[in-house]
Motif scaffolding. Structure first.
Motif, PDB file in Angstrom:
ATOM      1  N   GLU A  69      38.248  30.862  46.562  1.00 36.07           N
ATOM      2  CA  GLU A  69      38.865  32.139  46.211  1.00 36.07           C
ATOM      3  C   GLU A  69      39.782  32.622  47.328  1.00 36.07           C
ATOM      4  O   GLU A  69      40.885  33.109  47.078  1.00 36.07           O
ATOM      5  CB  GLU A  69      37.797  33.190  45.935  1.00 36.07           C
ATOM      6  CG  GLU A  69      38.360  34.502  45.470  1.00 36.07           C
ATOM      7  CD  GLU A  69      37.288  35.502  45.093  1.00 36.07           C
ATOM      8  OE1 GLU A  69      37.644  36.670  44.885  1.00 36.07           O
ATOM      9  OE2 GLU A  69      36.108  35.127  45.000  1.00 36.07           O
ATOM     10  N   GLN A  72      42.939  30.656  47.096  1.00 36.22           N
ATOM     11  CA  GLN A  72      43.737  31.078  45.944  1.00 36.22           C
ATOM     12  C   GLN A  72      44.461  32.392  46.261  1.00 36.22           C
ATOM     13  O   GLN A  72      45.651  32.540  45.975  1.00 36.22           O
ATOM     14  CB  GLN A  72      42.836  31.256  44.733  1.00 36.22           C
ATOM     15  CG  GLN A  72      43.574  31.655  43.474  1.00 36.22           C
ATOM     16  CD  GLN A  72      42.632  31.822  42.297  1.00 36.22           C
ATOM     17  OE1 GLN A  72      41.417  31.925  42.447  1.00 36.22           O
ATOM     18  NE2 GLN A  72      43.185  31.853  41.108  1.00 36.22           N
ATOM     19  N   ASN A  73      43.746  33.309  46.880  1.00 33.05           N
ATOM     20  CA  ASN A  73      44.379  34.579  47.271  1.00 33.05           C
ATOM     21  C   ASN A  73      45.493  34.340  48.282  1.00 33.05           C
ATOM     22  O   ASN A  73      46.548  34.970  48.212  1.00 33.05           O
ATOM     23  CB  ASN A  73      43.342  35.537  47.852  1.00 33.05           C
ATOM     24  CG  ASN A  73      42.411  36.085  46.807  1.00 33.05           C
ATOM     25  OD1 ASN A  73      42.697  36.058  45.620  1.00 33.05           O
ATOM     26  ND2 ASN A  73      41.269  36.575  47.242  1.00 33.05           N
ATOM     27  N   ARG A  74      45.259  33.428  49.207  1.00 36.33           N
ATOM     28  CA  ARG A  74      46.281  33.151  50.224  1.00 36.33           C
ATOM     29  C   ARG A  74      47.513  32.512  49.587  1.00 36.33           C
ATOM     30  O   ARG A  74      48.641  32.814  49.972  1.00 36.33           O
ATOM     31  CB  ARG A  74      45.706  32.263  51.329  1.00 36.33           C
ATOM     32  CG  ARG A  74      46.642  32.187  52.515  1.00 36.33           C
ATOM     33  CD  ARG A  74      46.019  31.573  53.754  1.00 36.33           C
ATOM     34  NE  ARG A  74      45.424  30.281  53.527  1.00 36.33           N
ATOM     35  CZ  ARG A  74      44.116  30.025  53.637  1.00 36.33           C
ATOM     36  NH1 ARG A  74      43.274  30.970  53.977  1.00 36.33           N
ATOM     37  NH2 ARG A  74      43.660  28.815  53.419  1.00 36.33           N
ATOM     38  N   ARG A  76      48.690  33.170  46.693  1.00 34.93           N
ATOM     39  CA  ARG A  76      49.451  34.277  46.116  1.00 34.93           C
ATOM     40  C   ARG A  76      50.166  35.061  47.218  1.00 34.93           C
ATOM     41  O   ARG A  76      51.299  35.495  47.038  1.00 34.93           O
ATOM     42  CB  ARG A  76      48.527  35.193  45.306  1.00 34.93           C
ATOM     43  CG  ARG A  76      49.239  36.393  44.726  1.00 34.93           C
ATOM     44  CD  ARG A  76      50.345  36.015  43.731  1.00 34.93           C
ATOM     45  NE  ARG A  76      51.035  37.217  43.308  1.00 34.93           N
ATOM     46  CZ  ARG A  76      52.351  37.365  43.310  1.00 34.93           C
ATOM     47  NH1 ARG A  76      53.132  36.357  43.659  1.00 34.93           N
ATOM     48  NH2 ARG A  76      52.895  38.484  42.931  1.00 34.93           N
ATOM     49  N   LEU A  77      49.521  35.220  48.368  1.00 41.35           N
ATOM     50  CA  LEU A  77      50.174  35.905  49.487  1.00 41.35           C
ATOM     51  C   LEU A  77      51.429  35.157  49.930  1.00 41.35           C
ATOM     52  O   LEU A  77      52.448  35.772  50.240  1.00 41.35           O
ATOM     53  CB  LEU A  77      49.200  36.066  50.658  1.00 41.35           C
ATOM     54  CG  LEU A  77      48.103  37.102  50.482  1.00 41.35           C
ATOM     55  CD1 LEU A  77      47.071  36.973  51.601  1.00 41.35           C
ATOM     56  CD2 LEU A  77      48.683  38.505  50.439  1.00 41.35           C
ATOM     57  N   SER A 103      43.638  35.885  56.653  1.00 40.94           N
ATOM     58  CA  SER A 103      42.975  35.000  55.699  1.00 40.94           C
ATOM     59  C   SER A 103      42.638  33.658  56.349  1.00 40.94           C
ATOM     60  O   SER A 103      41.556  33.109  56.151  1.00 40.94           O
ATOM     61  CB  SER A 103      43.871  34.788  54.471  1.00 40.94           C
ATOM     62  OG  SER A 103      43.305  33.861  53.591  1.00 40.94           O
TER      63      SER A 103
END
Length: 132
Positions: A69, A72-74, A76-77, A103
């Motif tokens: 997760e 995945q967030n990174r 998007r960043l 992150s």
């Protein structure tokens, strides 16, 4: 604890702590949200002393999911940083890149701890602002 049990029990705990509804309301909400029987929810409530301490232990076992997760967030960043750069929003891009660095630090921390998700308060060498 199976993932579906964990999620249902986490939601029960959330309702009890944050919303403080009557037990009948908790049972109704959980049976509807999780499409489960009233007896299952009642059994969860009856055995809360047994499973409540295990909720956090489940999270430790799920360290790999936490890393996925986080990655995945990174991702998007990175996309957002590119969009900000394309729009000449350099201040915004810098903020996003700082978040990417945080992150990366969090991932390094999780990897160094063998995916153990113990609270940061128990790790004085890690600054809290590096986590988020």
């Amino acid at each position: 604890m199976k993932a579906e049990d964990h999620e249902r029990r986490r939601r029960i705990w959330e309702l009890l702590v944050y919303e403080d509804p009557a037990l009948t309301d908790v049972i109704k909400t959980i049976t509807e949200e999780f499409e489960t029987s009233k007896q299952t929810v009642e059994a969860d409530l009856d055995s809360i002393d047994e499973w409540l301490p295990k909720l956090d232990l489940f999270r430790q076992v799920q360290g790999v999911a936490l890393l996925a997760e986080l990655r995945q967030n990174r991702q998007r960043l990175y996309e957002m940083a590119g969009e900000a750069r394309d729009d000449d929003e350099l201040v915004e891009e810098r903020k996003i890149r700082a978040e990417i660095n945080r992150s990366l630090n969090m991932e390094r921390y999780l990897s160094d701890s063998s995916l153990n998700t113990t609270p940061v308060a128990n790790k004085p060498e890690m600054l809290e602002d590096q986590l988020f």
